[in-house]
Design a protein around this motif. Sequence first.
Motif, PDB file in Angstrom:
ATOM      1  N   PRO A  87       0.827  -1.214   0.000  1.00  0.00           N
ATOM      2  CA  PRO A  87       0.000   0.000   0.000  1.00  0.00           C
ATOM      3  C   PRO A  87       0.862   1.264   0.000  1.00  0.00           C
ATOM      4  CG  PRO A  87      -0.784  -1.565   1.631  1.00  0.00           C
ATOM      5  CD  PRO A  87       0.544  -2.069   1.161  1.00  0.00           C
ATOM      6  N   GLY A  88       0.283   2.332  -0.525  1.00  0.00           N
ATOM      7  CA  GLY A  88       1.029   3.583  -0.612  1.00  0.00           C
ATOM      8  C   GLY A  88       1.306   3.956  -2.053  1.00  0.00           C
ATOM      9  N   TYR A  89       0.507   3.379  -2.963  1.00  0.00           N
ATOM     10  CA  TYR A  89       0.709   3.626  -4.388  1.00  0.00           C
ATOM     11  C   TYR A  89      -0.649   3.795  -5.079  1.00  0.00           C
ATOM     12  CZ  TYR A  89       3.603   3.326  -8.618  1.00  0.00           C
ATOM     13  OH  TYR A  89       4.286   3.604  -9.776  1.00  0.00           O
ATOM     14  N   PRO A  90      -1.411   4.822  -4.639  1.00  0.00           N
ATOM     15  CA  PRO A  90      -2.735   5.037  -5.241  1.00  0.00           C
ATOM     16  C   PRO A  90      -2.599   5.414  -6.709  1.00  0.00           C
ATOM     17  CG  PRO A  90      -2.087   6.929  -3.910  1.00  0.00           C
ATOM     18  CD  PRO A  90      -1.057   5.866  -3.667  1.00  0.00           C
ATOM     19  N   PRO A  91      -3.528   4.973  -7.573  1.00  0.00           N
ATOM     20  CA  PRO A  91      -4.795   4.306  -7.275  1.00  0.00           C
ATOM     21  C   PRO A  91      -4.702   2.774  -7.261  1.00  0.00           C
ATOM     22  CG  PRO A  91      -4.724   4.805  -9.594  1.00  0.00           C
ATOM     23  CD  PRO A  91      -3.426   5.311  -9.025  1.00  0.00           C
ATOM     24  N   PHE A  92      -3.475   2.239  -7.296  1.00  0.00           N
ATOM     25  CA  PHE A  92      -3.324   0.786  -7.394  1.00  0.00           C
ATOM     26  C   PHE A  92      -3.521   0.077  -6.061  1.00  0.00           C
ATOM     27  CE2 PHE A  92      -0.938   2.662 -10.914  1.00  0.00           C
ATOM     28  CZ  PHE A  92      -1.561   2.023 -11.974  1.00  0.00           C
ATOM     29  N   GLU A  93      -2.891   0.587  -5.010  1.00  0.00           N
ATOM     30  CA  GLU A  93      -3.128   0.047  -3.667  1.00  0.00           C
ATOM     31  C   GLU A  93      -2.857   1.146  -2.653  1.00  0.00           C
ATOM     32  OE1 GLU A  93      -1.266  -2.454  -5.620  1.00  0.00           O
ATOM     33  OE2 GLU A  93       0.295  -0.948  -5.839  1.00  0.00           O
ATOM     34  N   PHE A  94      -3.818   1.362  -1.771  1.00  0.00           N
ATOM     35  CA  PHE A  94      -3.695   2.406  -0.764  1.00  0.00           C
ATOM     36  C   PHE A  94      -4.656   2.115   0.389  1.00  0.00           C
ATOM     37  CE2 PHE A  94      -6.681   3.607  -4.034  1.00  0.00           C
ATOM     38  CZ  PHE A  94      -7.754   4.218  -3.395  1.00  0.00           C
ATOM     39  N   ILE A  95      -4.450   2.823   1.484  1.00  0.00           N
ATOM     40  CA  ILE A  95      -5.274   2.612   2.674  1.00  0.00           C
ATOM     41  C   ILE A  95      -6.443   3.596   2.661  1.00  0.00           C
ATOM     42  CG2 ILE A  95      -5.338   2.569   5.193  1.00  0.00           C
ATOM     43  CD1 ILE A  95      -3.539   0.425   4.033  1.00  0.00           C
ATOM     44  N   LYS A  96      -7.635   3.080   2.828  1.00  0.00           N
ATOM     45  CA  LYS A  96      -8.834   3.916   2.897  1.00  0.00           C
ATOM     46  C   LYS A  96      -9.456   3.754   4.276  1.00  0.00           C
ATOM     47  CE  LYS A  96     -13.158   4.927   0.410  1.00  0.00           C
ATOM     48  NZ  LYS A  96     -14.075   4.934   1.551  1.00  0.00           N
ATOM     49  N   SER A  97      -9.754   4.878   4.902  1.00  0.00           N
ATOM     50  CA  SER A  97     -10.375   4.854   6.228  1.00  0.00           C
ATOM     51  C   SER A  97     -11.857   5.193   6.131  1.00  0.00           C
ATOM     52  CB  SER A  97      -9.677   5.853   7.164  1.00  0.00           C
ATOM     53  OG  SER A  97      -8.337   5.487   7.355  1.00  0.00           O
ATOM     54  N   THR A  98     -12.680   4.335   6.701  1.00  0.00           N
ATOM     55  CA  THR A  98     -14.125   4.560   6.725  1.00  0.00           C
ATOM     56  C   THR A  98     -14.646   4.283   8.126  1.00  0.00           C
ATOM     57  OG1 THR A  98     -14.269   3.786   4.419  1.00  0.00           O
ATOM     58  CG2 THR A  98     -16.326   3.947   5.656  1.00  0.00           C
ATOM     59  N   ASP A  99     -15.255   5.304   8.733  1.00  0.00           N
ATOM     60  CA  ASP A  99     -15.808   5.164  10.093  1.00  0.00           C
ATOM     61  C   ASP A  99     -14.768   4.634  11.080  1.00  0.00           C
ATOM     62  OD1 ASP A  99     -18.290   5.997   9.151  1.00  0.00           O
ATOM     63  OD2 ASP A  99     -18.886   3.952   8.603  1.00  0.00           O
ATOM     64  N   GLY A 100     -13.562   5.138  10.952  1.00  0.00           N
ATOM     65  CA  GLY A 100     -12.514   4.754  11.890  1.00  0.00           C
ATOM     66  C   GLY A 100     -11.835   3.432  11.569  1.00  0.00           C
ATOM     67  N   LYS A 101     -12.302   2.744  10.527  1.00  0.00           N
ATOM     68  CA  LYS A 101     -11.708   1.462  10.148  1.00  0.00           C
ATOM     69  C   LYS A 101     -10.898   1.638   8.863  1.00  0.00           C
ATOM     70  CE  LYS A 101     -15.307  -1.439  12.230  1.00  0.00           C
ATOM     71  NZ  LYS A 101     -16.311  -2.503  11.990  1.00  0.00           N
ATOM     72  N   SER A 102      -9.717   1.030   8.845  1.00  0.00           N
ATOM     73  CA  SER A 102      -8.839   1.125   7.683  1.00  0.00           C
ATOM     74  C   SER A 102      -8.849  -0.175   6.891  1.00  0.00           C
ATOM     75  CB  SER A 102      -7.404   1.436   8.123  1.00  0.00           C
ATOM     76  OG  SER A 102      -7.343   2.685   8.772  1.00  0.00           O
ATOM     77  N   GLU A 103      -8.818  -0.040   5.577  1.00  0.00           N
ATOM     78  CA  GLU A 103      -8.740  -1.209   4.709  1.00  0.00           C
ATOM     79  C   GLU A 103      -7.889  -0.891   3.490  1.00  0.00           C
ATOM     80  OE1 GLU A 103     -12.317  -2.362   2.695  1.00  0.00           O
ATOM     81  OE2 GLU A 103     -13.134  -0.330   2.745  1.00  0.00           O
TER      82      GLU A 103
END
Length: 290
Positions: A61-77
Amino acid sequence: MKLFNKKITKKMIVALLVAAVSIAAIGCSKKDASDSDTQTTSKSTLESIKAKGTLVVGTAPGYPPFEFIKSTDGKSEVVGADIDLANKVAEKLGVKLEIKTMDFDSLIPALVSDKIDMAITGMTPTDERKKTIDFSDVYFTGTNSLIVKADFNKKAETAGDLKQLKIGVQKGSTQEILAVEKLKVPNTKSLLNIPDLVSDLKNGNIEAVIASSTVAKINEKQFEGIKVLDIKGLSSSDAGETAAIALKKGNNEELLKEVNSLIKELHDSGEYDKILNKNIDIAGQQNAEK
């Protein structure tokens, strides 16, 4: 004496027969074990994946848009175009997907040591990498650009101009190879991911970052105070970025056939472009959501 010798001879014959039968039995046992080992070894990568019911995919992760961390409602995926592609592969193989995140330069060792089944992480199939691992057909082709601060005012029109700058690149990437080996930029800094490089750029520790044009434009949307430059020599066919799925070498013909078939289907139907554009939008919105 003759009678005594005759008895000894009979005993010896019996002993030899018993020994022969024992040796034959041991030989058969070893042969059976050897055959079993051969059968185990000959199991293809595809058969092994289906047998365990899970496809283990490594990504960095760390290479958007290919793979990155998305946080939703305090949860990361971990999300991104490569993660969507991994899901498509698992779906085609009829197995569950398990994502393992790691540093980019740890992915090939993880493949070689069977910690992951494949790596889907925007990896370019270079000749050097092909000596160690195998690759699918290319699923993405792009170009490279330069990320600089918004107030950047130095000369940067051709690739040769970069030798006068302190350049940042992702560790283990083709952009690192381009800067260090092809362009021979004397002052380079390698970090694990693009966001860290952008932070270093904004803090004045480096003057520019070489990245995929797609990735560069995503970061331009995400972070204030930076801009993207298209430089002659960075976007040539030699410097252009391609991405393919990486697999461990050996007995993977069936798996490669399935993966390459999927890549063709996604491109022929236009589905891959939809996947990429969707994740460009998601990555571009990340900064606004923070």
